[in-house]
Structures are given as structure tokens and as C-alpha cells.
Design a protein around this motif. Structure first.
Motif, PDB file in Angstrom:
ATOM      1  N   SER A  28       0.829  -1.204   0.000  1.00 14.56           N
ATOM      2  CA  SER A  28       0.000   0.000   0.000  1.00 14.56           C
ATOM      3  C   SER A  28       0.864   1.256   0.000  1.00 14.56           C
ATOM      4  O   SER A  28       0.382   2.341  -0.342  1.00 14.56           O
ATOM      5  N   GLY A  29       2.149   1.097   0.383  1.00 12.65           N
ATOM      6  CA  GLY A  29       3.072   2.240   0.410  1.00 12.65           C
ATOM      7  C   GLY A  29       4.288   1.984  -0.461  1.00 12.65           C
ATOM      8  O   GLY A  29       4.307   1.063  -1.288  1.00 12.65           O
ATOM      9  N   ASP A  30       5.306   2.802  -0.266  1.00  8.45           N
ATOM     10  CA  ASP A  30       6.514   2.713  -1.089  1.00  8.45           C
ATOM     11  C   ASP A  30       7.279   1.428  -0.787  1.00  8.45           C
ATOM     12  O   ASP A  30       7.436   1.033   0.375  1.00  8.45           O
ATOM     13  N   ALA A  31       7.782   0.788  -1.857  1.00  7.53           N
ATOM     14  CA  ALA A  31       8.483  -0.493  -1.704  1.00  7.53           C
ATOM     15  C   ALA A  31      10.005  -0.342  -1.729  1.00  7.53           C
ATOM     16  O   ALA A  31      10.731  -1.340  -1.760  1.00  7.53           O
ATOM     17  N   GLY A  32      10.500   0.873  -1.686  1.00  7.34           N
ATOM     18  CA  GLY A  32      11.937   1.083  -1.790  1.00  7.34           C
ATOM     19  C   GLY A  32      12.737   0.443  -0.673  1.00  7.34           C
ATOM     20  O   GLY A  32      13.930   0.149  -0.847  1.00  7.34           O
ATOM     21  N   PHE A  33      12.109   0.171   0.464  1.00  6.78           N
ATOM     22  CA  PHE A  33      12.833  -0.425   1.599  1.00  6.78           C
ATOM     23  C   PHE A  33      13.407  -1.805   1.282  1.00  6.78           C
ATOM     24  O   PHE A  33      14.332  -2.269   1.977  1.00  6.78           O
ATOM     25  N   VAL A  34      12.867  -2.484   0.255  1.00  9.70           N
ATOM     26  CA  VAL A  34      13.323  -3.855  -0.032  1.00  9.70           C
ATOM     27  C   VAL A  34      14.814  -3.896  -0.338  1.00  9.70           C
ATOM     28  O   VAL A  34      15.466  -4.936  -0.178  1.00  9.70           O
ATOM     29  N   ARG A  35      15.365  -2.783  -0.788  1.00 13.58           N
ATOM     30  CA  ARG A  35      16.791  -2.746  -1.137  1.00 13.58           C
ATOM     31  C   ARG A  35      17.685  -2.974   0.082  1.00 13.58           C
ATOM     32  O   ARG A  35      18.848  -3.354  -0.064  1.00 13.58           O
ATOM     33  N   GLY A  36      17.135  -2.752   1.259  1.00 12.39           N
ATOM     34  CA  GLY A  36      17.962  -2.893   2.450  1.00 12.39           C
ATOM     35  C   GLY A  36      17.708  -4.154   3.257  1.00 12.39           C
ATOM     36  O   GLY A  36      18.270  -4.325   4.338  1.00 12.39           O
TER      37      GLY A  36
END
Length: 299
Positions: free
Chosen positions: A235-243
Motif C-alpha cells: 500500500s506504500g513505497d516499496a523502496g525499503f526492499v533494497r535494504g
């Protein structure tokens, strides 16, 4: 029902002081009753392999088997072959030429004419029977060439780029025709650069590169050996997957991400981190396409 098998097939071409090994120990089976796709880049060795199967080109080493025994000249007479260099006579009428080719395969004249007319009607060329081949488009010449290969109930089919230049309707008609032969138990081996088409039609795939077999199996077999990816939609930004440790972000676009997960622990860490940030709308495996598998094994 008879398999067409290639064992350790090798072809070396003399080229100055440095012989060139165009096909290097190739082994695979075109199983009876199945469509086998033969794929690889330019210079991979596909055409050379097919020529050796058909006896057009001498084998340096290895062997070709049909029904478990070394293939004979008589066997090859009953194979349907579509070569890379099309073998039609441009100034002869289509019907006359196909009847002549059918008679060379032992079909009597009335039966040959009936079979040719049936195939021409089926592939949308019924009205072009008296036209000279040179008057046909390249796609229609391709249809005539495939008719020449399938005449007389061949025991095996070896087809080099049979779908090249065909429109979608002609591809479907050709595929239906080939499936009729596989239902008779005929092994069908065909090469193609159209990976999406091979993926749609074939029950077995052989990927060639540098004159060697790089992968061989059913589409599901090859997918199982490939890298499994997952699609994550939030539902929100998925950019955290990089970490996230153990997770490789292949592509991130706003709320969605395509990732490679190294193990179950990494998958659990990824989901826990995602749920901490809000709703998870999707976390599902993505089946690799044949094009992706091809790029992986030929890299």
C-alpha cells in the motif's frame, strides 16, 4: 512411435590452420509425439546439427539414432525436412511442383494431387495452386515449403525456422498441422528465433550455444532450474526492499517490487518488514519466461 536421438554429435570445419568446431558433442532426444524447440543465437550450431541429422552434412563424430538404431538412408527418405535454404523452383507452378515432390516420395499421382490440394486449402493457398512460386509472398512461399516437408505421412520432421515470416493466422494453422503429426507419434524438431512462440508451442526445449547444449528439458524443468523471483505489492513505497538482508531488488516501481529471495528466512524478513509498513496486497512467485531462461543459460 520412435524417438529421434542425437548422441555426442560433432562437426569440425577445416578453416586454414585452425579447424573450427561448429558442433561440439551435442546430445538430445526429439521424443516421439512431442514438439521439440531448438533455440540458440546465430552461429550456435542449430542448422549444422539439423543438416547432420538429415545426412546433408557429414558427421565428424557421434551418431544419430532413430527408433533406437543408427539412422539409415531409408529412414531419412521418410523424414520430412525443411532446410534453411528453401528448395523451391521459383518458375514452376505451386501445384505442379508439390505433386512432383510428393511423387519423389513414392506417392502416386492421384493421391499426391489430392493431398497437395488439401494442404493448400488448409493453409489458405487454394486459389494460388497454378501460380508460379516466384509470384507468392515470402510468407506464402514458406507455407508451400512446409507442405513439401509434411507430404506422405513422414516418420519424423526436422524443420529449420518453419515459422519465419508468417503472420499470426498462418502460425496457428502451421502449429495445428504439426500437432496432427505429433498425435501420430511423430517426433518434430524445429528451430526458431521466436522464443515466445517456442514457449507457447513446445513440450520440450533444447538451448544451444557455441555448438554445445546449454539446457535441455520441458519448459517446467527449465523454469525450475532458473532463478525464482517474487512480486511484492504494497500500500506504500516499496523502496525499503533494497535494504533487507538476503533480498535482491531486481526492480522497484513505487508500491511494487520484483525481488529475488535467497532463502525462506529472507522471505520471512521481507514480509515482516513489509507488514510493519502497512498492507501487503501481493507476494507471489513469478515464473521465468523462456526468454529469461535463455538469457541466463547463454550469459
Amino acid at each position: 512411435m520412435s524417438d529421434l536421438e542425437v548422441r555426442d554429435l560433432t562437426r569440425v570445419f577445416a578453416s586454414g590452420d585452425t579447424p573450427r568446431r561448429a558442433v561440439d558433442g551435442v546430445s538430445f532426444t526429439a521424443t516421439s509425439g512431442l514438439l521439440t524447440g531448438f533455440v540458440g543465437g546465430n552461429g550456435a550450431g542449430k542448422t549444422t546439427t539439423m543438416r547432420m541429422i538429415m545426412g546433408v552434412l557429414a558427421i565428424t563424430s557421434g551418431e544419430v539414432l532413430f527408433d533406437g538404431a543408427p539412422v539409415t538412408r531409408n529412414d531419412r527418405r521418410e523424414f520430412g525436412y525443411m532446410p534453411e535454404e528453401r528448395g523451391l523452383y521459383p518458375k514452376q507452378p505451386v501445384l505442379e511442383q508439390l505433386v512432383y515432390l510428393a511423387r519423389l516420395r513414392g506417392i502416386d499421382a492421384p493421391a499426391a494431387r489430392r493431398e497437395v490440394l488439401e494442404h493448400l486449402d488448409r493453409l489458405g493457398l487454394g486459389g494460388r495452386a497454378k501460380d508460379h512460386v516466384e509470384k507468392l509472398s515470402l510468407g506464402n512461399q514458406q507455407r508451400v515449403q512446409i507442405i513439401a516437408a509434411v507430404m506422405g505421412q513422414p516418420k519424423a520432421l526436422v524443420l529449420d525456422e518453419p515459422f519465419s515470416g508468417l503472420d499470426p493466422a498462418a502460425v496457428d494453422a502451421m502449429a495445428d498441422l504439426l500437432r496432427e503429426h505429433t498425435r501420430r507419434g511423430v517426433p518434430v524438431l524445429f528451430s526458431s528465433h521466436q522464443l515466445d512462440l517456442v514457449e507457447r508451442l513446445c513440450e520440450r526445449l533444447v538451448i544451444l550455444g557455441g555448438g554445445r547444449v546449454l539446457a535441455d528439458g520441458t519448459p517446467d524443468d527449465l523454469r525450475a532450474k532458473g532463478v525464482t523471483r517474487h512480486r511484492l505489492v504494497l500500500s506504500g513505497d516499496a523502496g525499503f526492499v533494497r535494504g533487507v538482508p538476503g533480498v535482491l531488488a531486481v526492480d522497484v516501481d513505487g508500491a511494487s517490487a520484483l525481488v529475488e529471495v535467497h532463502d525462506d528466512d529472507a522471505a520471512n524478513r521481507l514480509l515482516a518488514a513489509a507488514l510493519d509498513r502497512g498492507a501487503v496486497h501481493e507476494f507471489s512467485p513469478v515464473r521465468p519466461t523462456l526468454a529469461q531462461i535463455y538469457r541466463e543459460v547463454t550469459a
